[in-house]
Design a protein around this motif. Structure first.
Motif, PDB file in Angstrom:
ATOM      1  N   MET A   1       0.817  -1.190   0.000  1.00 53.18           N
ATOM      2  CA  MET A   1       0.000   0.000   0.000  1.00 53.18           C
ATOM      3  C   MET A   1       0.865   1.260   0.000  1.00 53.18           C
ATOM      4  SD  MET A   1      -2.966  -1.048  -0.463  1.00 53.18           S
ATOM      5  CE  MET A   1      -3.307   0.616  -0.831  1.00 53.18           C
ATOM      6  N   GLU A   2       1.977   1.198   0.746  1.00 50.31           N
ATOM      7  CA  GLU A   2       2.867   2.360   0.775  1.00 50.31           C
ATOM      8  C   GLU A   2       3.381   2.690  -0.619  1.00 50.31           C
ATOM      9  OE1 GLU A   2       5.913   1.811   3.717  1.00 50.31           O
ATOM     10  OE2 GLU A   2       4.440   1.531   5.319  1.00 50.31           O
ATOM     11  N   GLU A   3       3.697   1.664  -1.386  1.00 49.69           N
ATOM     12  CA  GLU A   3       4.178   1.878  -2.750  1.00 49.69           C
ATOM     13  C   GLU A   3       3.075   2.482  -3.630  1.00 49.69           C
ATOM     14  OE1 GLU A   3       5.625  -0.863  -6.476  1.00 49.69           O
ATOM     15  OE2 GLU A   3       6.340  -1.436  -4.477  1.00 49.69           O
ATOM     16  N   ALA A   4       1.855   1.996  -3.482  1.00 54.86           N
ATOM     17  CA  ALA A   4       0.734   2.526  -4.271  1.00 54.86           C
ATOM     18  C   ALA A   4       0.461   3.985  -3.913  1.00 54.86           C
ATOM     19  CB  ALA A   4      -0.518   1.680  -4.032  1.00 54.86           C
ATOM     20  N   ILE A   5       0.508   4.314  -2.627  1.00 55.91           N
ATOM     21  CA  ILE A   5       0.296   5.701  -2.198  1.00 55.91           C
ATOM     22  C   ILE A   5       1.424   6.583  -2.723  1.00 55.91           C
ATOM     23  CG2 ILE A   5       0.250   7.232  -0.185  1.00 55.91           C
ATOM     24  CD1 ILE A   5      -1.300   4.943   1.257  1.00 55.91           C
ATOM     25  N   ALA A   6       2.659   6.102  -2.632  1.00 52.47           N
ATOM     26  CA  ALA A   6       3.799   6.869  -3.140  1.00 52.47           C
ATOM     27  C   ALA A   6       3.667   7.124  -4.640  1.00 52.47           C
ATOM     28  CB  ALA A   6       5.106   6.142  -2.833  1.00 52.47           C
ATOM     29  N   THR A   7       3.194   6.135  -5.391  1.00 51.39           N
ATOM     30  CA  THR A   7       2.994   6.307  -6.830  1.00 51.39           C
ATOM     31  C   THR A   7       1.966   7.401  -7.109  1.00 51.39           C
ATOM     32  OG1 THR A   7       3.574   4.009  -7.291  1.00 51.39           O
ATOM     33  CG2 THR A   7       2.261   5.142  -8.955  1.00 51.39           C
ATOM     34  N   VAL A   8       0.851   7.369  -6.392  1.00 51.35           N
ATOM     35  CA  VAL A   8      -0.185   8.389  -6.558  1.00 51.35           C
ATOM     36  C   VAL A   8       0.368   9.767  -6.202  1.00 51.35           C
ATOM     37  CG1 VAL A   8      -2.402   9.224  -5.664  1.00 51.35           C
ATOM     38  CG2 VAL A   8      -2.112   6.795  -6.227  1.00 51.35           C
ATOM     39  N   GLU A   9       1.069   9.858  -5.085  1.00 51.64           N
ATOM     40  CA  GLU A   9       1.628  11.141  -4.662  1.00 51.64           C
ATOM     41  C   GLU A   9       2.646  11.671  -5.668  1.00 51.64           C
ATOM     42  OE1 GLU A   9       2.977  10.349  -0.677  1.00 51.64           O
ATOM     43  OE2 GLU A   9       0.955  10.633   0.145  1.00 51.64           O
ATOM     44  N   ASN A  10       3.454  10.796  -6.248  1.00 53.67           N
ATOM     45  CA  ASN A  10       4.416  11.222  -7.274  1.00 53.67           C
ATOM     46  C   ASN A  10       3.704  11.765  -8.506  1.00 53.67           C
ATOM     47  OD1 ASN A  10       6.694  10.615  -5.759  1.00 53.67           O
ATOM     48  ND2 ASN A  10       6.862   8.540  -6.574  1.00 53.67           N
ATOM     49  N   ARG A  11       2.630  11.105  -8.919  1.00 56.82           N
ATOM     50  CA  ARG A  11       1.866  11.589 -10.084  1.00 56.82           C
ATOM     51  C   ARG A  11       1.253  12.952  -9.802  1.00 56.82           C
ATOM     52  NH1 ARG A  11      -0.824   5.797 -11.398  1.00 56.82           N
ATOM     53  NH2 ARG A  11       0.983   4.900 -12.449  1.00 56.82           N
ATOM     54  N   ILE A  12       0.728  13.129  -8.599  1.00 56.16           N
ATOM     55  CA  ILE A  12       0.142  14.424  -8.225  1.00 56.16           C
ATOM     56  C   ILE A  12       1.229  15.490  -8.190  1.00 56.16           C
ATOM     57  CG2 ILE A  12      -0.968  15.695  -6.339  1.00 56.16           C
ATOM     58  CD1 ILE A  12      -2.482  12.998  -5.713  1.00 56.16           C
ATOM     59  N   GLN A  13       2.375  15.162  -7.616  1.00 59.56           N
ATOM     60  CA  GLN A  13       3.478  16.131  -7.540  1.00 59.56           C
ATOM     61  C   GLN A  13       4.002  16.493  -8.924  1.00 59.56           C
ATOM     62  OE1 GLN A  13       4.469  17.691  -4.565  1.00 59.56           O
ATOM     63  NE2 GLN A  13       5.268  19.017  -6.152  1.00 59.56           N
ATOM     64  N   GLU A  14       4.085  15.526  -9.831  1.00 61.60           N
ATOM     65  CA  GLU A  14       4.508  15.809 -11.206  1.00 61.60           C
ATOM     66  C   GLU A  14       3.544  16.784 -11.869  1.00 61.60           C
ATOM     67  OE1 GLU A  14       4.805  12.054 -13.222  1.00 61.60           O
ATOM     68  OE2 GLU A  14       6.494  11.394 -11.987  1.00 61.60           O
ATOM     69  N   TYR A  15       2.255  16.595 -11.628  1.00 61.60           N
ATOM     70  CA  TYR A  15       1.250  17.492 -12.192  1.00 61.60           C
ATOM     71  C   TYR A  15       1.403  18.903 -11.610  1.00 61.60           C
ATOM     72  CZ  TYR A  15      -3.256  19.747 -12.771  1.00 61.60           C
ATOM     73  OH  TYR A  15      -4.241  20.660 -13.047  1.00 61.60           O
ATOM     74  N   LEU A  16       1.675  18.983 -10.312  1.00 59.54           N
ATOM     75  CA  LEU A  16       1.761  20.279  -9.646  1.00 59.54           C
ATOM     76  C   LEU A  16       3.010  21.060 -10.008  1.00 59.54           C
ATOM     77  CD1 LEU A  16       0.523  19.294  -6.093  1.00 59.54           C
ATOM     78  CD2 LEU A  16      -0.581  20.918  -7.639  1.00 59.54           C
ATOM     79  N   GLY A  17       4.135  20.386 -10.184  1.00 60.13           N
ATOM     80  CA  GLY A  17       5.385  21.087 -10.413  1.00 60.13           C
ATOM     81  C   GLY A  17       6.006  21.527  -9.099  1.00 60.13           C
ATOM     82  N   ALA A  18       6.895  22.502  -9.160  1.00 58.00           N
ATOM     83  CA  ALA A  18       7.692  22.889  -7.999  1.00 58.00           C
ATOM     84  C   ALA A  18       6.953  23.763  -6.989  1.00 58.00           C
ATOM     85  CB  ALA A  18       8.950  23.597  -8.473  1.00 58.00           C
ATOM     86  N   GLU A  19       6.295  24.792  -7.451  1.00 55.13           N
ATOM     87  CA  GLU A  19       5.656  25.721  -6.523  1.00 55.13           C
ATOM     88  C   GLU A  19       4.146  25.727  -6.734  1.00 55.13           C
ATOM     89  OE1 GLU A  19       7.381  29.531  -5.970  1.00 55.13           O
ATOM     90  OE2 GLU A  19       9.313  28.858  -6.735  1.00 55.13           O
ATOM     91  N   ASN A  20       3.432  25.667  -5.628  1.00 51.68           N
ATOM     92  CA  ASN A  20       1.980  25.675  -5.713  1.00 51.68           C
ATOM     93  C   ASN A  20       1.375  26.015  -4.361  1.00 51.68           C
ATOM     94  OD1 ASN A  20       2.080  22.929  -4.425  1.00 51.68           O
ATOM     95  ND2 ASN A  20       3.085  22.528  -6.376  1.00 51.68           N
ATOM     96  N   SER A  21       0.148  26.458  -4.385  1.00 52.54           N
ATOM     97  CA  SER A  21      -0.560  26.836  -3.165  1.00 52.54           C
ATOM     98  C   SER A  21      -1.270  25.624  -2.572  1.00 52.54           C
ATOM     99  CB  SER A  21      -1.594  27.916  -3.493  1.00 52.54           C
ATOM    100  OG  SER A  21      -2.617  27.363  -4.309  1.00 52.54           O
TER     101      SER A  21
END
Length: 178
Positions: A1-21
């Motif tokens: 589950m930790e790996e699946a959550i990390a994958t989702v979080e990485n995809r969200i972070q890639e979408y967001l980029g470096a700076e965001n509110s």
């Protein structure tokens, strides 16, 4: 589950980029979950877990409980204050057990998020994203239990005072570019 959550979080972070509110982060988490989880059979116990919604082998299916719990876990990992809200929902004349979230935004107020009601495969609606009681109060009735999801039961979030939810929707601060 930790790996699946990390994958989702990485995809969200890639979408967001470096700076965001915070509001951009909340919207990205909301949109990812609403667009990638399918509402499943309420009688199937796996659909009440984060496992059913996150893993390929279970078809990324979940019910409100899984949407809300995953949203909470990811908000925590992104440093966003978030709690689970257990209660009842009413859609026309039908009333059912339901779970959604309450998120604290930069203005210090708490706002409601219901990823389940905004979900649709491949897309997300924003009708229930960072809204106040004036928009959700008639369809979502909390039991008065807010939880931090530290256990498998709905133990109260502690130390915590039940949040006073804003009456109106969240308005992101405007930014002036120079």
């Amino acid at each position: 589950m930790e790996e699946a959550i990390a994958t989702v979080e990485n995809r969200i972070q890639e979408y967001l980029g470096a700076e965001n509110s915070r509001s951009q982060k909340v919207a990205a988490i909301h949109d990812y979950l609403a667009g990638n989880i399918t509402y499943g059979d309420i009688n199937d116990s796996k659909n009440h877990t984060i496992t059913g919604a996150l893993l390929d082998r279970y078809g990324h299916q979940g019910v409100c409980e899984s949407y809300a719990k995953i949203f909470k876990i990811i908000c925590d990992d992104f440093g966003i204050p978030c709690v689970l809200v257990a209660g009842r929902s009413t859609a026309e004349i039908t009333e059912a057990d339901h779970m959604w979230n309450c998120v604290k935004m930069e203005d210090g107020n708490w706002y409601l998020v219901d990823v389940t009601w905004d979900s649709g495969v491949g897309s997300a609606d924003h009708s229930y994203l960072l809204i106040g009681n004036d928009q959700m109060g008639s369809t979502h009735i909390p039991y008065g239990i807010f939880t931090d999801f530290n256990s498998s039961t709905l133990t109260p979030y502690s130390p915590f005072v039940t949040p006073v939810v804003s009456q109106g929707s969240y308005a992101a601060p405007s930014h002036v570019h120079r």
